[in-house]
Design an enzyme around this catalytic site. Sequence first.
Site, mmCIF file in Angstrom:
data_model
loop_
_atom_site.group_PDB
_atom_site.id
_atom_site.type_symbol
_atom_site.label_atom_id
_atom_site.label_comp_id
_atom_site.label_asym_id
_atom_site.label_seq_id
_atom_site.Cartn_x
_atom_site.Cartn_y
_atom_site.Cartn_z
ATOM 1 N N LEU A 55 94.943 25.577 71.066
ATOM 2 C CA LEU A 55 96.383 25.796 70.962
ATOM 3 C C LEU A 55 97.104 24.569 70.404
ATOM 4 O O LEU A 55 96.639 23.441 70.532
ATOM 5 C CB LEU A 55 96.940 26.132 72.350
ATOM 6 N N HIS A 59 101.648 27.794 68.999
ATOM 7 C CA HIS A 59 101.317 28.798 70.018
ATOM 8 C C HIS A 59 102.307 28.718 71.190
ATOM 9 O O HIS A 59 102.709 29.739 71.742
ATOM 10 C CB HIS A 59 99.901 28.568 70.557
ATOM 11 N N SER A 208 95.336 25.586 63.958
ATOM 12 C CA SER A 208 94.168 24.989 64.625
ATOM 13 C C SER A 208 93.237 24.375 63.582
ATOM 14 O O SER A 208 92.522 23.412 63.857
ATOM 15 C CB SER A 208 93.409 26.053 65.416
#
Length: 303
Positions: A55, A59, A208
């Site tokens: 995350l 997010h 990510s």
Amino acid sequence: MTFIPCCFKRQLILTVFIGGLIIEIISDIKKMREWSDNVRLKEQRIGFVPTMGFLHEGHLSLIREAQRYSEKVVLSIFVNPTQFGPSEDFSKYPRNLQRDLEMVEKENVNIVFTPGHEKLYPKGYQTYVQLESLPNHLCGISRPTHFRGVATIVTKLFNIVNPHIAVFGQKDYQQVAVIKQMVEDLNFDIKIIASPTIRESDGLAMSSRNTYLSPEQRLSSTSLYQSLKKTQALIKEGIKDVNTLIDNAKKIILNFSETSIDYIKICDIQTLEDMININQPVLMALAVKVGKTRLIDNMVLYP
Ligand code: PAF
């Protein structure tokens, strides 16, 4: 962070204390359904944020958005194999559950749902969700099975979590379009919310996959946002020809080291079909490889 001493794999619901807060981790599909049924019985709304983990602030912004519309929030973490092509980064995609739990610590997430691969795709699995037209553009051209994988896993997660709303990041514009269409076509009673892209201070869209970038590649990755901003400026100056705008964006990106272009498109915001001229709001979307890392970004541009 203190884990309650128990075997995670055998436990259906794991309670984790982080900084005094309790997060429940459910890995079992039946338990997840039961939890959602109970919440619905209390007439509370369930907000859902599906993720592949590792995350970042983007997010967290989706979680906060989900909280605006619902009393309870479920975050799922599952690196979905069916949305990766055979030569893509499924095996090396970053994974770190403990780090993820620490990230959601202050966000009041009620459930972290971590279903296992063997439960979601057991031996003999054979059902996929395939849209006809939206996946044939942008990322779907170089990743022909990607949106079939996304639509399939999101359908499965929707069926298990049974949320009232689900939040997705606008950075994956085509993904949001695919999911909205799928929800309409398959009559899901779920409101889809698209949340704005969260950027680093130099404009790079959070992802990510940014962790793959070397310091030099990280510098080159700013070229995506720079090209979007420059295109918006040129449109404001009156340039309407899409080819001219795309050529200009290409030059900006290729001026940086280790960049190669998968696509740069200016297209209709609904159908994702290519545009020729700019007489209405359009979507500019691009995918660029920096070294081996494929980055995407987009912006809605106004004439
Ligand atoms: O956007 C993602 O992280 C994934 O595509 C999603 C929606 C969680 C499906 O695996």
